[in-house]
Design a protein around this motif. Sequence first.
Motif, PDB file in Angstrom:
ATOM      1  N   ALA A  63       0.846  -1.206   0.000  1.00  0.00           N
ATOM      2  CA  ALA A  63       0.000   0.000   0.000  1.00  0.00           C
ATOM      3  C   ALA A  63       0.879   1.253   0.000  1.00  0.00           C
ATOM      4  O   ALA A  63       0.603   2.227  -0.705  1.00  0.00           O
ATOM      5  CB  ALA A  63      -0.916  -0.001   1.222  1.00  0.00           C
ATOM      6  N   ARG A  64       1.953   1.211   0.773  1.00  0.00           N
ATOM      7  CA  ARG A  64       2.849   2.380   0.839  1.00  0.00           C
ATOM      8  C   ARG A  64       3.533   2.617  -0.505  1.00  0.00           C
ATOM      9  O   ARG A  64       3.609   3.738  -0.988  1.00  0.00           O
ATOM     10  CB  ARG A  64       3.890   2.156   1.932  1.00  0.00           C
ATOM     11  CG  ARG A  64       4.751   3.364   2.173  1.00  0.00           C
ATOM     12  CD  ARG A  64       5.601   3.153   3.409  1.00  0.00           C
ATOM     13  NE  ARG A  64       6.648   4.163   3.502  1.00  0.00           N
ATOM     14  CZ  ARG A  64       6.494   5.351   4.061  1.00  0.00           C
ATOM     15  NH1 ARG A  64       5.339   5.685   4.576  1.00  0.00           N
ATOM     16  NH2 ARG A  64       7.492   6.219   4.095  1.00  0.00           N
ATOM     17  N   ALA A  65       3.989   1.540  -1.131  1.00  0.00           N
ATOM     18  CA  ALA A  65       4.655   1.686  -2.434  1.00  0.00           C
ATOM     19  C   ALA A  65       3.671   2.227  -3.472  1.00  0.00           C
ATOM     20  O   ALA A  65       4.010   3.127  -4.254  1.00  0.00           O
ATOM     21  CB  ALA A  65       5.226   0.340  -2.882  1.00  0.00           C
ATOM     22  N   ALA A  66       2.451   1.686  -3.452  1.00  0.00           N
ATOM     23  CA  ALA A  66       1.461   2.097  -4.456  1.00  0.00           C
ATOM     24  C   ALA A  66       1.117   3.584  -4.339  1.00  0.00           C
ATOM     25  O   ALA A  66       0.737   4.213  -5.325  1.00  0.00           O
ATOM     26  CB  ALA A  66       0.198   1.245  -4.317  1.00  0.00           C
ATOM     27  N   GLY A  67       1.264   4.139  -3.145  1.00  0.00           N
ATOM     28  CA  GLY A  67       0.922   5.545  -2.923  1.00  0.00           C
ATOM     29  C   GLY A  67       2.048   6.521  -3.248  1.00  0.00           C
ATOM     30  O   GLY A  67       1.850   7.737  -3.195  1.00  0.00           O
ATOM     31  N   LYS A  68       3.215   6.015  -3.573  1.00  0.00           N
ATOM     32  CA  LYS A  68       4.359   6.901  -3.861  1.00  0.00           C
ATOM     33  C   LYS A  68       4.186   7.566  -5.230  1.00  0.00           C
ATOM     34  O   LYS A  68       3.606   6.968  -6.149  1.00  0.00           O
ATOM     35  CB  LYS A  68       5.657   6.081  -3.878  1.00  0.00           C
ATOM     36  CG  LYS A  68       6.057   5.544  -2.522  1.00  0.00           C
ATOM     37  CD  LYS A  68       6.895   6.584  -1.804  1.00  0.00           C
ATOM     38  CE  LYS A  68       7.264   6.101  -0.413  1.00  0.00           C
ATOM     39  NZ  LYS A  68       7.760   7.139   0.458  1.00  0.00           N
TER      40      LYS A  68
END
Length: 219
Positions: A172-177
């Motif tokens: 989720a964190r990577a997708a939001g970058k």
Amino acid sequence: MALELYWGSGSPFAWRVMLTLEVKGLEYESKLMEFSRGDHKAADFLKLNPRGKVPVLKDGDFVLNESLAIMAYLDRKHPDPSLFGTSPPETGLIWRAISETESYLIDAGNKLIRPIFFGKGLEKTDEIQEAARSIRQELKRIDAELADSTWVVGTQISAADICLFPLVQIIARAAGKDAAKPLNLELLPMSEKFPNVMAWVKRIESLAGYERTYPPHWR
Ligand SMILES: N[C@@H](CCC(=O)N[C@@H](CS)C(=O)NCC(=O)O)C(=O)O
């Protein structure tokens, strides 16, 4: 003698062990390895784990690496609450869920996360999108299972939840970058695409001690 945990901020594998320690209410001495400083490749650490990877648990003279092995060790030594099932079918289902995470999510996760976090290989869009497709497929399957279940297996948190959770968080964190935006990963918003998974994430986030496990550099 206190347990000692060697960990790194944002390591999903170390996060598993931290969650296990919290769920079991175990105190431990935190040994934070700074990846940027190369702490995990220093001679003293390589004596504990020649692979130079976290997590590593030290319990007196006993030293163990590999997140799943550490979880199994802690569960055997501190069986309450049990994380690997209270009946043969439950144990089987927990291990199946763990195996599915290890077999079908980690590799795809790495193919997606590494280019986004470290900027290397971002031009391999086909490979990243293929990884995102595999992740969507896995998360859809888990979402359907969580539609009528509080936990991945059974009626209490288990190793199946703890192994999966940090991977979902890091994906989720990577997708939001920003670097992920041009890649059309079709993973966001996760609360719409995978509502039951995100409700389960919230349940884990509300566990006692969760805040102590949250990667400091993500704050
Ligand atoms: N299979 C291992 C994976 C451990 C692992 O890959 N740790 C990473 C952090 S997420 C690491 O320490 N990487 C440092 C390196 O390989 O140089 C486990 O479950 O513990």
